[in-house]
Design an enzyme around this catalytic site. Structure first.
Site, mmCIF file in Angstrom:
data_model
loop_
_atom_site.group_PDB
_atom_site.id
_atom_site.type_symbol
_atom_site.label_atom_id
_atom_site.label_comp_id
_atom_site.label_asym_id
_atom_site.label_seq_id
_atom_site.Cartn_x
_atom_site.Cartn_y
_atom_site.Cartn_z
ATOM 1 N N ILE A 80 0.726 -1.027 -0.058
ATOM 2 C CA ILE A 80 0.037 0.124 0.019
ATOM 3 C C ILE A 80 0.704 1.296 0.124
ATOM 4 O O ILE A 80 0.594 2.314 -0.646
ATOM 5 C CB ILE A 80 -0.930 0.035 1.249
ATOM 6 C CG1 ILE A 80 -1.834 -1.085 1.171
ATOM 7 C CG2 ILE A 80 -1.625 1.343 1.315
ATOM 8 C CD1 ILE A 80 -2.817 -1.197 2.264
ATOM 9 N N TYR A 86 -2.985 -6.003 19.086
ATOM 10 C CA TYR A 86 -3.081 -5.253 17.753
ATOM 11 C C TYR A 86 -3.888 -4.064 17.905
ATOM 12 O O TYR A 86 -3.554 -3.174 17.374
ATOM 13 C CB TYR A 86 -3.237 -6.271 16.869
ATOM 14 C CG TYR A 86 -3.530 -5.734 15.498
ATOM 15 C CD1 TYR A 86 -2.140 -5.244 14.985
ATOM 16 C CD2 TYR A 86 -4.579 -5.470 14.660
ATOM 17 C CE1 TYR A 86 -2.160 -4.319 13.520
ATOM 18 C CE2 TYR A 86 -4.500 -5.119 13.480
ATOM 19 C CZ TYR A 86 -3.255 -4.453 12.924
ATOM 20 O OH TYR A 86 -3.227 -3.749 11.679
#
Length: 281
Positions: A18, A164
């Site tokens: 990305i 996370y």
């Protein structure tokens, strides 16, 4: 502003995936791109290095500067910021792209990986943004764009992968705080997150291999969405938690078929922190 020509973009990561797609899209306008990334030599499971990425950026029409370093290291970040200013005269856009991912539950994850995610995601985003502020203040078109999810404090996400979630929500809090703190300075701070999983090495290696890639879109959708944000007026576009589909819809792009990794497939997987897509989306 309708173009990024002549502006200088400083990105963490960006050797592949990305980040590289976003950098290459900016380069098509003639932007200057500075990449702070660790990958100086080819890796067995990872495609590309910061040097091959810089070459692709230049081929796309921009100027590129590769800085080998770690966003966790204060001196490396300072060196990258100084290099951008020395080479291109300033910094207009910061893209916080570097990220670490581990979805193991609390019982299983080791603290070394917990620390890694906190250091790259939350601390790294804070550090790079903070270090660039004096130069963003001198820009007439200053943006901080962070690849992080909308803040959703329902228990489901923290309960699924607490470590996370803490790291990524910490990253999103940087957007929330900087947008307010820097509003009067005219510096925009926004986040961007993909509606679906994106075909990257992280998805292939950590989220399900070829099957996961088949239910993903290509990085181009994030590149196009990321491009559409910093061309906007920073004084009126700040404090947003954008999703790629919504950004493109605002730009009049509603046919997203071309972004699928498997054209014509009915299967797309929602990215983390977002609700499942309707069947056949």
């Amino acid at each position: 502003m309708t173009t990024l020509a002549g502006l200088t973009l400083l990105m963490s990561g960006g050797s592949r995936g990305i980040g590289l797609a976003i950098a290459t899209r900016a380069a098509q306008d003639g932007a200057n791109v500075v990449l702070l990334a660790k990958t100086a030599e080819p890796q067995p499971r990872l495609e590309g290095t910061v040097h091959t990425a810089a070459a692709q950026i230049q081929e796309a029409g921009g100027q590129a500067l590769a800085v080998v370093g770690d966003v966790r290291n204060d001196d490396d970040v300072t060196r990258a910021v100084d290099a951008a200013v020395d080479r291109f005269g300033g910094i207009d856009i910061v893209v916080n792209n570097a990220s670490a991912l581990d979805l193991r539950p609390t019982r299983e994850i080791d603290m070394k990986k917990y620390d890694l995610m906190q250091d790259i995601n939350a601390r790294g985003t804070f550090l790079l943004s903070k270090t660039a502020i004096p130069h963003l203040e001198r820009s007439a078109h200053a943006h901080v764009l962070t690849l992080s999810p909308p803040l959703d404090l329902r228990p489901k996400w923290a309960g699924a992968y607490l470590a996370y979630t803490m790291a990524k929500y910490g990253t999103s809090l940087v957007t929330l705080g900087l947008a307010e703190e820097l509003r009067e300075a005219g510096i925009a701070a926004n986040s961007l997150w993909p509606r679906t999983t994106i075909a990257t090495a992280a998805v292939a290696n950590l989220l399900g291999g070829e099957e996961a890639l088949a239910g993903s879109r290509t990085p181009a959708i994030m590149a196009d969405a990321a491009y559409a944000v910093p061309v906007r007026d920073p004084r009126s576009c700040t404090g947003n938690f954008f999703v790629d589909e919504e950004v493109l819809a605002h730009e009049g792009v509603t046919d997203l078929e071309g972004y699928r990794t498997v054209p014509g497939s009915n299967r797309l997987e929602a990215d983390l922190f977002l609700e499942p897509l309707e069947s056949g989306a």
